[in-house]
Scaffold this motif. Structure first.
Motif, short mmCIF file in Angstrom:
data_model
loop_
_atom_site.label_atom_id
_atom_site.label_comp_id
_atom_site.label_asym_id
_atom_site.label_seq_id
_atom_site.Cartn_x
_atom_site.Cartn_y
_atom_site.Cartn_z
N TYR A 24 0.71 -1.18 0.07
CA TYR A 24 -0.01 0.20 -0.13
C TYR A 24 0.93 1.19 -0.02
O TYR A 24 1.55 1.61 1.08
CB TYR A 24 -1.00 0.20 1.40
N ASN A 26 -0.43 4.31 -0.93
CA ASN A 26 -1.39 5.55 -1.53
C ASN A 26 -1.96 6.41 -0.44
O ASN A 26 -3.04 6.63 -0.31
CB ASN A 26 -2.56 4.65 -2.25
N SER A 29 -3.96 9.41 -0.75
CA SER A 29 -5.29 9.42 -1.07
C SER A 29 -6.18 8.93 0.13
O SER A 29 -6.95 9.94 0.63
CB SER A 29 -5.57 8.30 -2.17
N GLN A 317 -0.85 2.44 -13.15
CA GLN A 317 -1.64 2.23 -12.14
C GLN A 317 -2.52 1.17 -12.10
O GLN A 317 -2.45 0.31 -11.02
CB GLN A 317 -2.33 3.67 -11.74
N SER A 321 -2.15 -2.07 -9.67
CA SER A 321 -3.14 -2.32 -8.49
C SER A 321 -3.50 -3.85 -8.67
O SER A 321 -3.71 -4.48 -7.62
CB SER A 321 -4.53 -1.74 -8.75
N GLU A 326 -0.92 -0.58 -4.41
CA GLU A 326 -1.84 0.23 -4.43
C GLU A 326 -0.68 1.84 -4.75
O GLU A 326 -0.32 2.01 -3.83
CB GLU A 326 -2.82 0.31 -3.52
N LEU A 327 -1.26 2.62 -5.83
CA LEU A 327 -0.82 3.99 -5.86
C LEU A 327 -1.86 4.75 -6.76
O LEU A 327 -2.90 4.13 -6.77
CB LEU A 327 0.41 3.95 -6.76
N SER A 328 -1.50 5.82 -6.98
CA SER A 328 -2.45 6.73 -7.82
C SER A 328 -2.00 7.03 -8.98
O SER A 328 -0.66 7.32 -9.39
CB SER A 328 -2.81 8.24 -6.73
#
Length: 356
Positions: A24, A26, A29, A317, A321, A326-328
Motif C-alpha cells: 500500500y 497510496n 489518497s 496504475q 493495482s 496500490e498507488l495513484s
C-alpha cells in the motif's frame, strides 16, 4: 544502542497496528486505519446501537483537539474541529473584503482554492509554487497554499513565504493535509492552517482541523451551530447567545464516530513521533527515487518529500493495482506515497514491477 532500541520500538508498534493485504503506497489518497482505530470505531458503533449515552464520544473530540494542537505546535484553544478543508477555506474566504487579492499556487488542491473563486468578487492570482514567495506584493491580502502538493509532493518553502507575507502585510493560510503526520508542523507561524485527518494522520473520513490566531484573525463563524456555543448544550434552540471564547466557535457539528477513531490514530502518531515518521518515510521515498534513476525514470523534483510522482507512468496504475501494489494516477503522474507502515521491501517490489 538508543537508535537500535528506538528502531525496534517503531517497527514493533507499526507491526502491531497494520497488516495491509498488499503493498500500500497510496496514503496521499487515504491512510490505513490502525488496529486500535478500528477497535475504537467498533466500540463507538456498539455504544450507539445499545442506546447508551454518547458522552464518551464528545470527550473524544476534545482529546483529538488537544492531540492535534500538540502536533501542530499551538494551544488547543486555537484549534477548531470540523469536517473538511473546503469548509474551513470557505470561512476564511467569507472574511475577505470584496476586491481582496488572494495569491495561490498553480494547480493546488481544489479545497484550498475553490472557495476563493466562487466568491466572484476576489482577485485570485495563481503562480508557480516555486515563485510564490517572490510573488507576494503590496495589496496581497492572503496567500493560500498546501504545505505539500497533492499531485506531486513538492514541499512549499513556508519560511520564505511567511517572511514575504509579513513584509507586505499579507496573511498566510496553509493546508497541511498532505503533510501533517510525516512533516513537522509549526501552525503557530501562520495565520490560518487546515488539515484533514484521513490521510497521513491515519484517521477516518469526516474530521478536519482549523487553526486560527488568538484574536481569530477577523474570521466570522458563518457556519456555526450549537457546538460553537460557549455552552453548547444551552445553545440548541434559537440563535447562539454566546459563541465559544476559543477557536471552538468555528467548530462544525462533530462526526462523532470519526473522532472516536481519530483519537487512537493521533495517539499512535504521538507515540512514534513525527520526526521518526518523517525520517522513515523520506528515506523510503529517496530509495524509490534512486531506483527510478537506475531504471531511467525522472520523478518530479520534490526533495525531502514523502511523495514521489513520476511523469508518464500514470497509465501503469491499473496493472500495478491488479498486482497488489496500490498507488495513484494523478494527471498522468504515477504517485507513490510512503508512510510509517511501508518498508524497503515495498519499494523494491514496486521498482521490480516497473522494470517489467
Amino acid at each position: 544502542m538508543e537508535t537500535t532500541e528506538t528502531t525496534v520500538t517503531f517497527e514493533s508498534l507499526v507491526r502491531a497496528e497494520f497488516a495491509p493485504a498488499g503493498t500500500y503506497l497510496n496514503t496521499a489518497s487515504n491512510g490505513l486505519l490502525p488496529a486500535r482505530t478500528v477497535a475504537a470505531l467498533h466500540e463507538a458503533a456498539l455504544l450507539r446501537a445499545a442506546g447508551r449515552p454518547l458522552t464518551p464520544l464528545f470527550e473524544d473530540v476534545e482529546a483529538c483537539r488537544a492531540a492535534y494542537a500538540r502536533l501542530a505546535g499551538v494551544p488547543a484553544d486555537r484549534v477548531a474541529a470540523g469536517a473538511s478543508v473546503a469548509a474551513h477555506t470557505g470561512v476564511i474566504a467569507a472574511s475577505l473584503p470584496a476586491g481582496a487579492e488572494v495569491l495561490t499556487a498553480e494547480a493546488d488542491f481544489t479545497s484550498v482554492l475553490n472557495p476563493f473563486h466562487v466568491r466572484g468578487d476576489l482577485k485570485v492570482r495563481a503562480v508557480p509554487l516555486e515563485r510564490l514567495a517572490e510573488s507576494v506584493r503590496p495589496g496581497t491580502a492572503l496567500v493560500a497554499v498546501s504545505a505539500a502538493q497533492s499531485a506531486d509532493g513538492r514541499v512549499a518553502d513556508l519560511a520564505a513565504l511567511r517572511e514575504a507575507a509579513r513584509e507586505h502585510g499579507a496573511r498566510t493560510y496553509v493546508d497541511h493535509s498532505q503533510a501533517a503526520g510525516w512533516l513537522p508542523m509549526d501552525a503557530g507561524a501562520d495565520d490560518f492552517t487546515a488539515t484533514v485527518s484521513f490521510k497521513w494522520l491515519l484517521g477516518p473520513h469526516g474530521a478536519a482541523f482549523l487553526t486560527v490566531p488568538e484574536d481569530f484573525g477577523g474570521l466570522t463563524p458563518v457556519l456555526a451551530g450549537w457546538v460553537a456555543g460557549e455552552a453548547p448544550w444551552d445553545s440548541c434552540y434559537g440563535p447562539v447567545t454566546e459563541l465559544a471564547r476559543s477557536a471552538r466557535r468555528f467548530d462544525l457539528t462533530h462526526a462523532l464516530f470519526s473522532y472516536a477513531g481519530l483519537r487512537r490514530s493521533l495517539e499512535l502518531i504521538e507515540e512514534l513521533g513525527v520526526s521518526a515518521v518523517h525520517a522513515h518515510a523520506v528515506a523510503l521515498a529517496d530509495r524509490f527515487r534512486a531506483g527510478l534513476a537506475d531504471l531511467g525514470h525522472e520523478p518530479v523534483p520534490a526533495p525531502g518529500s514523502a511523495i514521489v510522482s513520476v511523469p508518464g507512468l500514470g497509465s501503469r496504475q491499473p496493472d500495478l493495482s491488479r498486482a497488489g501494489i496500490e498507488l495513484s494516477d494523478r494527471a498522468g503522474l504515477l504517485r507513490a506515497a510512503f508512510h510509517l507502515y511501508n518498508t524497503p521491501a515495498d519499494v523494491d517490489r514496486l521498482l521490480a514491477a516497473l522494470s517489467r
